[in-house]
Design a protein around this motif. Structure first.
Motif, mmCIF file in Angstrom:
data_model
loop_
_atom_site.group_PDB
_atom_site.id
_atom_site.type_symbol
_atom_site.label_atom_id
_atom_site.label_comp_id
_atom_site.label_asym_id
_atom_site.label_seq_id
_atom_site.Cartn_x
_atom_site.Cartn_y
_atom_site.Cartn_z
ATOM 1 N N MET A 38 1.036 -1.260 -0.136
ATOM 2 C CA MET A 38 -0.053 -0.129 0.023
ATOM 3 C C MET A 38 1.057 1.370 0.114
ATOM 4 O O MET A 38 0.252 2.179 -0.356
ATOM 5 C CB MET A 38 -0.883 -0.020 1.224
ATOM 6 N N THR A 43 -0.772 4.063 3.709
ATOM 7 C CA THR A 43 -1.226 3.267 5.093
ATOM 8 C C THR A 43 -1.566 4.429 5.946
ATOM 9 O O THR A 43 -2.479 4.343 6.642
ATOM 10 C CB THR A 43 -0.022 2.641 5.332
ATOM 11 N N SER A 309 -6.598 -3.422 2.920
ATOM 12 C CA SER A 309 -5.133 -4.367 2.123
ATOM 13 C C SER A 309 -5.657 -5.189 0.993
ATOM 14 O O SER A 309 -4.772 -5.848 0.386
ATOM 15 C CB SER A 309 -4.319 -4.878 3.352
#
Length: 436
Positions: A38, A43, A309
């Motif tokens: 990511m 994130t 995710s």
């Protein structure tokens, strides 16, 4: 390694190493997000956006902590505890001490169970009841790990089985998960499917009482010269009125925030004490529960990163590949996946929608009955709630038992509750899924 699994493992290891839970959750989420590809900025952005999802719960707990502090300041709980301790000192026989311990354990079980189903205040009763009892626990040399197990049992067992209060919400979330998967079940089937899995909590409670029955000495003991403050009838009447108003407003508005505010306002309006004194007590109570709110906010950020995710589905898919269609192994892996996910998120209520979307199609493929699927999803949701460092079912007991700094959140609450409840839950959840 799967990013979700990696994040949860890191969070647990850091927590066991006594790193602050907030930091453990943040580092776990950061590593999980990066492992999922990511990127650092993405994130952090997702983690930050997830924090806002838990703001209402965090504010609710903070205000309930303040309300609890005002009740405690009235002196009612201190008065009764002091009377009990003096009675024990007058008749300090083994029989008296054993019966006192039994009464305490039974009372805490009843209070914590009622807080889930009959009077849905959840962990708000803990800062009211538990801190004044610490001196009594010390006098009886009562192992606080047993108390943590007892309270956590009362916070988790009722909602998994009984469709009332928080239990109704939990069962509704399960029903909604099936509805979204276009799988028709009856609401009344949920408690029937959870009857066998919920026995795991009872087994864990019995084991906890047996395992932690031996005396444990704490350094700070009861002060024999302590004299509780005089309590007037007016103070008692206002305190009782505040409690009743809080419950009524919470039930009418379905908001813990407005319920706590109503109770706090009663204390200020009826001027039981000086406004400045009340304000100081209120702030002190908010501080006690504010830490739980911070952990819950961080846990929401962790959960958001895990959801975004895209690794949750692959985690289950990898487990499915390992089972190769074997029903027995599939059930075990589904329960383990639920445990891992709930440990990271810290809330069974937040976990159910995720695992329902993953488990229902898979359960249909291997030929599980509706009751078997309900039992797996309900059990998988409850797994970890009784042992996660980020769960309010463990944070609540710690907040009360660690008021004098002699109760560790991880080793004295999370580890005992994790081992005593989750292992029996997996066993009984597996049995339910196989026989239903």
């Amino acid at each position: 390694m799967n990013a979700v699994l990696l994040a949860v493992i890191i969070m647990i290891i850091l927590s066991l190493c006594r790193l602050n839970v907030v930091l453990s959750l943040f580092i776990g989420a950061l590593v999980g997000g990066l492992a999922a590809g990511m990127g650092l900025n993405e994130t952090i952005t997702i983690f930050t956006s997830g924090i806002g999802d838990g703001s209402e719960v965090a504010l609710s707990y903070a205000l309930l902590g303040g309300f609890a502090a005002l009740i405690s300041y009235s002196g009612i709980t201190d008065y009764f505890v002091e009377k009990i301790i003096r009675l024990i000192k007058q008749d300090s026989t083994v029989k008296t001490r054993v019966w006192t311990k039994v009464i305490i354990i039974v009372s805490l079980i009843m209070l914590s169970c009622l807080s889930q189903n009959v009077i849905p205040i959840h962990i708000a009763f803990i800062p009211i009841v538990v801190p004044p009892l610490l001196s009594l626990f010390n006098e009886l040399k009562l192992d606080r790990r047993m108390v943590a197990v007892v309270i956590t049992f009362g916070l988790c067992f009722p909602y998994t089985l009984l469709p009332f209060g928080f239990g109704h919400i939990f069962h509704e979330i399960i029903k909604k998960g099936f509805d979204q998967a276009h799988y028709t079940i009856q609401f009344d089937d949920i408690w029937k499917a959870m009857l066998i899995p919920s026995l795991g909590f009872i087994v864990g409670l019995i084991l906890g009482i047996i395992l932690y029955r031996k005396p444990r000495i704490y350094t700070k003991t009861y002060d024999a010269d302590f004299i509780p403050k005089e309590i007037s009838r007016y103070t008692v009447a206002v305190t009782v009125l505040a409690i009743i108003v809080t419950f009524v407003v919470q039930l009418l508005t379905e908001s813990m925030i407005f319920g706590a505010l109503a109770g706090i306002l009663i204390f200020f309006m009826f001027r039981v004490y000086d406004w400045k004194t009340l304000d100081n007590e209120l702030v002190g109570g908010i501080k006690i529960m504010a830490y739980i709110g911070v952990v819950m906010l961080t846990a929401n950020g962790f959960a958001k990163v895990m959801n975004e995710s895209g690794q949750l589905k692959s985690l289950v898919n990898n487990m499915v590949m390992l089972t190769q269609g074997d029903k027995s192994l599939s059930i075990i892996f589904m329960l383990i996946a639920g445990l891992i996910i709930t440990l990271g998120i810290g809330s069974s209520f937040a976990t159910i929608p995720i695992i329902a979307a993953l488990f229902i199609p898979f359960g249909q493929q291997i030929g599980l009955s509706p009751l078997a699927l309900i039992s797996i999803i309900g059990t998988a949701g409850a797994l970890g709630d009784a042992g996660s460092p980020a769960s309010d079912s463990t944070l609540g007991p710690t907040a009360g038992l660690n008021m004098d700094g002699q109760h560790d959140h991880i080793w004295d609450t999370c580890v005992p509750t994790f081992l005593l409840f989750n292992i029996p839950l997996i066993i009984f959840g597996y049995i339910a899924a196989m026989v239903l």
